[in-house]
Design an enzyme around this catalytic site. Structure first.
Site, PDB file in Angstrom:
ATOM      1  CE1 TYR A  84      -4.291   1.651   0.699  1.00 33.80           C
ATOM      2  CE2 TYR A  84      -2.779   3.304   1.511  1.00 33.80           C
ATOM      3  CZ  TYR A  84      -4.035   2.948   1.084  1.00 33.80           C
ATOM      4  OH  TYR A  84      -5.036   3.875   1.043  1.00 33.80           O
ATOM      5  CE1 TYR A  96      -5.947   6.954  -0.797  1.00 29.42           C
ATOM      6  CE2 TYR A  96      -7.973   8.077  -1.380  1.00 29.42           C
ATOM      7  CZ  TYR A  96      -7.076   7.653  -0.429  1.00 29.42           C
ATOM      8  OH  TYR A  96      -7.310   7.947   0.886  1.00 29.42           O
TER       9      TYR A  96
END
Ligand SMILES: [Zn+2]
Lengths: 406, 140
Positions: A309, A360
């Site tokens: 991430y 995102y």
């Protein structure tokens, strides 16, 4: 270990198109969630009606019980919401879904994220409007988060870039980590996005010089150290190994997963800058890493490809350290060596482009890319990839999963 | 005590039972940390009970109001009109405590001069008669 036949597998992945912030105006966020789930079901070869569980994380606006009704699910047997905040929860929601199917509480659980940021306040921003009064003074906090923000918002610690810039400043002080080393994370990821037509940054290559020339946001973070903000939706479906073998796709096992944080981590450095250097400047993923490896019976050298991430370049570095791909303090040089770049790096990372360059989606797209790698369908395919690490956001209580191709 | 560094529209603290004593002390020009009445353990941010001994009897203790910069960032895109551009958010490790840190701002310093380890002292910004916010400046 659970019953082998019921071991959790990812049987389907789906996503809508990804667009820039506010770029999707012809569908609601709720509608996009439904589209992504339907695509994941189609990918799996399942009827949407056969999904019998929903899972999400971090105060999802798109309530699972309503999405279940929207989609015409025949019945709902699992509805799980992870406490892990912000982007920390995608793998946690996946892990909870895995537990549900392994324990026989559901047969096919969908985990999803839908974002149409232009239709709402920015997710995860401590909205500078929070607590703004006509005249400065006291007001009652409406929940625990706002109460805790009494010690950050009045000082202008409004957003994640500010909080995590402070973490990386400390990391740089302790270990000599540099902006160029963080830039190596962004450059590798952007290069991967050039091969992926889904990526919002497809067609927009970036060099280390571009990174260094981008404007300062919160030192040491520059604009290109920070993730994108996007509209879109993304979903995965978890079912049993037995079911997976009957469906059309390669069998991708969730071989291990873990979630949590060290003691005293709380919400992490977004709200609390106390604790040892290890706790504060470490990213908080150490417990998750230890637990995941314990359940996996594998080690970092077994990992062929990673999807770490990347809300901020620097946080990828901290996760590399926490999971043992390099020593604590050595992640900067590790990244700068080209380790994260496909195809020749030691650990190709975020082969879809990540949050920095694909989209995102709070890390849900990282799970999808992990599945693609093990199916052999990534646009930056690692040869013979059999094991993929997927992590959720560090810097908050977080989660991770190890995906393994049967 | 009359200097202003940040605009009125900076967010005001959302007050809880736990945080009220800290902000009330600031209103009186005191920088405090929560302190357990039973075992003297200190913490920040304040909590409803002691995570060392379990007591719910929590008070506050005055600090010297000095400390060192543990970490910081220079923020280049202020969200609120009237904020200094750029401005500094810092974590200050408070002298005479168990290494407790508070998030605050550094003022009266060129942001490019800020370093980890810088010695600082508290300065109280009177936002209104209801709200005083502790900020920090280089130790004189
Ligand atoms: Zn106590």
């Amino acid at each position: 270990m659970s019953d082998r036949a019921r071991q959790a597998c990812i049987v389907g992945i789906g996503e809508t198109r990804y667009a820039k912030w506010g770029g999707i105006t012809d569908a609601s966020e709720r509608g996009l969630a439904c589209q992504a789930v339907a695509k994941a079901a189609a990918d799996a070869g399942l009827a949407v009606a056969d999904i019998d569980g929903v899972g999400s994380f971090a105060d999802d606006r798109n309530l699972g019980v309503l999405i279940a009704r929207d989609l015409g699910m025949r019945e709902l047997r699992y509805a799980g919401m992870s406490w892990l905040p912000g982007g920390g929860g995608a793998c946690g929601a996946l892990g909870s879904a895995a537990r549900a199917v392994e324990a026989g509480h559901a047969e096919a659980v969908v985990v999803y994220r839908s974002l149409c940021q232009g239709q709402h306040f920015r997710f995860g921003s401590a909205a500078a409007s929070y607590g703004q009064l006509e005249k400065p003074g006291f007001h009652q906090a409406s929940n625990l988060l706002e109460a805790e923000m009494a010690f950050s918002l009045p000082f202008g610690m409004f957003s994640a870039p500010i909080a995590y810039a402070m973490v990386m400043q400390r990391h740089m002080h302790l270990y000599g980590t540099t902006s160029e080393q963080m830039g190596a994370v962004a450059v590798a990821t952007r290069a991967h996005a050039q091969r992926n037509a889904r990526a919002v940054m497809h067609g927009r290559p970036m060099t280390l010089e571009d990174h260094q020339a981008s404007r300062l946001v919160a030192e040491p973070f520059r604009l290109f150290d920070c993730c994108l903000e996007n509209d879109g939706a993304c979903a995965v479906i978890v079912s049993t190994a037995e079911r997976a073998r009957d469906l059309g796709q390669p069998v991708i096992r969730i071989a291990a997963h873990a979630e949590g944080a060290p003691g005293q981590y709380g919400w992490g450095p977004f709200l609390d800058t106390n604790g040892s250097d290890e706790l504060y400047a470490g990213g908080g993923a150490s417990v998750v890493a230890r637990e995941m490896w314990k359940h996996a019976d594998l080690s970092p050298s077994d990992v062929d490809v990673a999807q770490i991430y990347d809300h901020f370049t620097g946080l990828v570095l901290l996760v590399l350290e926490a999971f043992g791909f390099c020593e604590v303090g050595e992640s900067g040089p590790f990244a700068a060596s080209g380790a994260l770049a496909w195809p020749n790096g030691a650990l190709p990372n975020n082969t879809h482009g990540g949050s920095l360059s694909e989209a995102y989606m709070h890390g849900m797209n990282h799970i999808n890319e992990g599945v693609r790698q093990l199916r052999g369908t990534s646009t930056s395919q690692v040869e013979d990839a059999r094991t993929c690490l997927v992590t959720s956001a560090a810097g908050v209580p977080t989660s991770a999963a190890l995906l393994v191709k049967d | 005590m009359t200097d202003r560094y940040f605009p009125d529209l900076m967010p005001s603290p959302g007050i809880s039972r736990e945080s009220l004593p800290w902000w009330e002390a600031a209103l009186e020009g005191r920088l405090v940390v929560q302190s357990c009445t039973a075992c003297k353990a200190e913490r920040h941010p304040p909590a409803p009970c002691c995570n060392r001994c379990g007591s719910y009897d929590q008070g506050v203790r005055d600090t010297a109001g000095t400390g060192v910069v543990y970490t910081f960032t220079v923020v280049h895109k202020p969200l609120i009109p009237g904020m200094p551009e750029p401005y500094v958010v810092a974590s200050i490790e408070l002298d005479g405590t168990e290494g407790l840190r508070v998030v605050s701002n550094l003022v009266e310093i060129d942001p490019s001069e800020v370093r980890i380890g810088l010695e600082v002292e508290v300065v109280f910004e009177h936002m209104s008669e209801e709200l005083v916010v502790p900020r920090f400046r280089p130790k004189s």
